[in-house]
Design an enzyme around this catalytic site. Sequence first.
Site, short mmCIF file in Angstrom:
data_model
loop_
_atom_site.label_atom_id
_atom_site.label_comp_id
_atom_site.label_asym_id
_atom_site.label_seq_id
_atom_site.Cartn_x
_atom_site.Cartn_y
_atom_site.Cartn_z
N ASP A 1 0.87 -1.21 0.00
CA ASP A 1 -0.05 0.01 -0.04
C ASP A 1 0.85 1.34 0.12
O ASP A 1 1.69 1.32 0.80
CB ASP A 1 -0.96 0.04 1.46
CG ASP A 1 -2.07 1.03 1.27
OD1 ASP A 1 -2.60 1.26 0.04
OD2 ASP A 1 -2.38 1.47 2.37
N GLY B 1 -7.72 8.48 7.42
CA GLY B 1 -7.66 8.64 8.85
C GLY B 1 -8.91 9.57 9.45
O GLY B 1 -10.03 9.55 8.60
#
Length: 293
Positions: free
Chosen positions: A79, A176
């Site tokens: 990733d 986030g």
Amino acid sequence: MLVTMKEILDHANTENYGVAAPNFFCEVDARAALEAAEDLNAPIILDISYKNSMDIIFTGSYVLRLAEQAKVPVALNLDHGQNLTHAVTAIRAGFTSMMIDRSMLDFEENVRQVKKLVEIAHSVDMSVEAELGHVGKGERYQSKDCGKLTDPEDAKRFVEQTGVDCLAVSIGTAHGSYQGEPRIDFERLSRIKERVAVPLVIHGASGTGRDKLAEACRLGINKVNINNDLLQAAYEEIIAHDMSGNGAYGLWKHLKNGYKQRLMEYIQLFGGAGKAWQSNQHGLIRKEISLVE
């Protein structure tokens, strides 16, 4: 069953559903993710970033063994790989795919760097994901410079010029925890889907909202990266139990259970439950590569 990310996402693209791509950090959450996928008979993509592993080659060695033994299709994906070193390390680790994130660069340089790495990855049967537009950080969501939305026409040109197997797009999500209410541009997503044949990906799914994520998958998102929500669920499961004294021995069990249960909810939400299949291959055959500077 270890497969390429392309195999998983081409199937999802054809059948129009989303595949959960949870980030993991160690054996505990990797096993939780695989158990969630097996319990729901769903394909899954395990994401790990270079910076979140103390030794990504060692981590890859044992997660690959777990993936090979799994009863459902599993891809192991690097990733947010940032450079050639990250890409080559993923190859050495035996990953079946890599995401090359050069989304902070201008269009031409993004294309140039991604195209080069696509050629390397495809030579060893690895799938490649790249990002166009830029998914910003949730704590800066109210800022004008938080991310850059993907232009549909640019997306078409990018895929044609790079040869990527799937494309991460920016449609309003953020990495986030969000500061403010997520605003997802579904009309933009539809226009991108009309122009781009390869599967589409969104990053920053945590906190976006279940209805919005379900709609995104309905409109053509095939891979959904999820991280913060799974970690929050693990934490919530831990603090829900008495960890004093000998209760501390249950730490890893509770962490694993919280992560797994929340991931199962997302797999069902994205439409991946029951979508696993059996491959005719007896394991993934990987090519050797000689890298010449």
